[in-house]
Design an enzyme around this catalytic site. Structure first.
Site, PDB file in Angstrom:
ATOM      1  N   THR A 180     -51.079 -36.802 -66.504  1.00 29.90           N
ATOM      2  CA  THR A 180     -49.650 -35.858 -65.255  1.00 29.90           C
ATOM      3  C   THR A 180     -48.814 -36.913 -64.872  1.00 29.90           C
ATOM      4  O   THR A 180     -47.549 -36.831 -64.575  1.00 29.90           O
ATOM      5  CB  THR A 180     -50.340 -35.615 -63.774  1.00 29.90           C
ATOM      6  OG1 THR A 180     -51.551 -34.126 -64.620  1.00 29.90           O
ATOM      7  CG2 THR A 180     -49.653 -35.102 -63.289  1.00 29.90           C
ATOM      8  N   SER A 236     -57.630 -31.897 -62.566  1.00 29.32           N
ATOM      9  CA  SER A 236     -57.504 -33.239 -62.774  1.00 29.32           C
ATOM     10  C   SER A 236     -58.921 -34.371 -61.434  1.00 29.32           C
ATOM     11  O   SER A 236     -58.860 -33.001 -60.732  1.00 29.32           O
ATOM     12  CB  SER A 236     -56.278 -34.717 -62.293  1.00 29.32           C
ATOM     13  OG  SER A 236     -55.394 -33.972 -62.873  1.00 29.32           O
ATOM     14  N   GLU A 293     -52.791 -39.249 -73.725  1.00 28.64           N
ATOM     15  CA  GLU A 293     -52.213 -37.726 -74.810  1.00 28.64           C
ATOM     16  C   GLU A 293     -51.694 -37.581 -76.039  1.00 28.64           C
ATOM     17  O   GLU A 293     -51.146 -38.731 -75.995  1.00 28.64           O
ATOM     18  CB  GLU A 293     -51.215 -37.252 -74.068  1.00 28.64           C
ATOM     19  CG  GLU A 293     -51.914 -36.902 -71.963  1.00 28.64           C
ATOM     20  CD  GLU A 293     -53.421 -36.124 -71.556  1.00 28.64           C
ATOM     21  OE1 GLU A 293     -53.360 -34.770 -72.997  1.00 28.64           O
ATOM     22  OE2 GLU A 293     -53.913 -36.077 -71.258  1.00 28.64           O
ATOM     23  N   THR A 313     -49.327 -27.450 -61.188  1.00 27.07           N
ATOM     24  CA  THR A 313     -49.129 -27.611 -62.557  1.00 27.07           C
ATOM     25  C   THR A 313     -49.983 -26.081 -63.674  1.00 27.07           C
ATOM     26  O   THR A 313     -51.701 -26.109 -62.851  1.00 27.07           O
ATOM     27  CB  THR A 313     -49.342 -28.101 -63.476  1.00 27.07           C
ATOM     28  OG1 THR A 313     -50.580 -28.410 -63.445  1.00 27.07           O
ATOM     29  CG2 THR A 313     -48.194 -29.737 -62.984  1.00 27.07           C
TER      30      THR A 313
END
Length: 318
Positions: A71, A15, A277, A43
């Site tokens: 996230t 990110s 998303e 992650t």
């Protein structure tokens, strides 16, 4: 010796141009100094953050996540499934960070990291999407859902939210229209729509001003924006005008209202976006506000008010 508090630190290393890599040792040092025993989870793939929360979160005193809005969505989605509440700290590290802006979180990484352990608890509403999904600040469909995340920030700052609409509509022929029945406790709408969003935020895709109503993140209500399909260039211009109207001012093509529950039925499958998303393709959608579900650690109220006044003054001077 006092027992150390337990923290789960979830990091999306990709990110925000991977800024977390430069500050990670400083952040871990600060958290250890604050009396936490830190378990770090980096992650690796989609849903990894959610699964980490489900696996480790129940035994922690605090969960902190570093990443973008996606996230944050995964972490909160996992937290909503925990048997007991756990507080959440957030280090915004994405390219948009809409919800962090709504919470007035620090933009710099170290101040944000310190706020994640020293901030004041603030209970926020969470959106429940159909039977199996959650969203933190926006569920949307239609013509402009991708534009907000593809438009460069400097262009957003320069042109404002009118450009957000116009950028998504290169020609009337390019607009995808959906036949819908949209119901909430306050009213029912039917017809052709090109765009809709259900929000709990002051910023969407980096744009401030798309939601004109007074926004409270813990009032049990969503802010809803729906746009009917324009038939002519004049009606397209009317949409831009309608977006500038206050909630109490009516438009034939643009609807703005608050509600705690929304059901949508469409004749054909519609793609949805949740917190930036992909949220699935559906013909029937039920969206419900779950009031004050997650305790976020935020700047003290006094600092938040000063930040809000400073932001307002800067915008007035532009």
């Amino acid at each position: 010796m006092a027992k150390k508090k337990q923290m789960l630190l979830i990091i999306n290393p990709r990110s925000g141009r991977e800024k977390i890599r430069l500050k990670l040792l400083d952040i871990l040092d600060a958290y250890t100094g604050a009396g936490y025993q830190v378990q770090v989870h980096v992650t690796q793939k989609a849903l990894d953050a959610r699964n980490a929360v489900l696996k480790y979160g129940a035994k922690k005193d605090l969960i902190v996540c570093s990443g973008g809005d996606g996230t944050l969505n995964e972490v909160i989605s996992g937290m909503m499934e925990l048997a007991k509440p756990v507080s959440l700290g957030y280090i915004p590290a994405g390219s948009t960070n809409d919800f962090a802006s709504s919470l007035r979180l620090p933009r710099q990484m170290m101040p944000a990291a310190l706020n994640a352990v020293n901030g004041s608890p603030y209970a926020i509403d969470i959106g429940h999407f159909c039977e199996d999904r959650y969203f933190v600040y926006v569920a949307g469909f239609g013509a402009f859902t991708e534009v907000s995340y593809l438009t460069p920030q400097d262009k957003k700052n320069l042109l404002g939210h009118q450009a957000y609409i116009l950028e998504g509509v290169k020609s009337l022929a390019s607009i995808k229209s959906y036949s819908m029945k949209i119901s909430c406790p306050e009213e029912t709408l039917e017809g052709e729509f090109i765009y809709g969003m259900v929000t709990n935020t002051v910023s969407v895709g980096g744009f401030k001003g798309l939601v004109n109503q007074n926004v409270a993140l813990n009032d049990g209500l969503f802010e809803v924006l729906l746009i009917r399909t324009p038939k002519t260039p004049l009606e397209l211009s009317s949409i831009v005008t309608g977006l500038l109207l206050r909630e109490e001012e009516k438009s034939d093509l643009v609807y703005k209202f608050k509600t705690n529950r929304l059901t949508i039925h469409t004749q054909e499958p519609v793609d949805w976006v949740l917190d930036g998303e992909f949220g699935g393709t559906r013909t029937d959608v039920v969206i419900q506000n779950l009031p004050q579900q997650i305790l976020m650690l935020c700047p003290p109220a006094a600092d938040t008010q000063k930040h809000a006044e400073k932001t307002e003054n800067n915008e007035n001077n532009c």
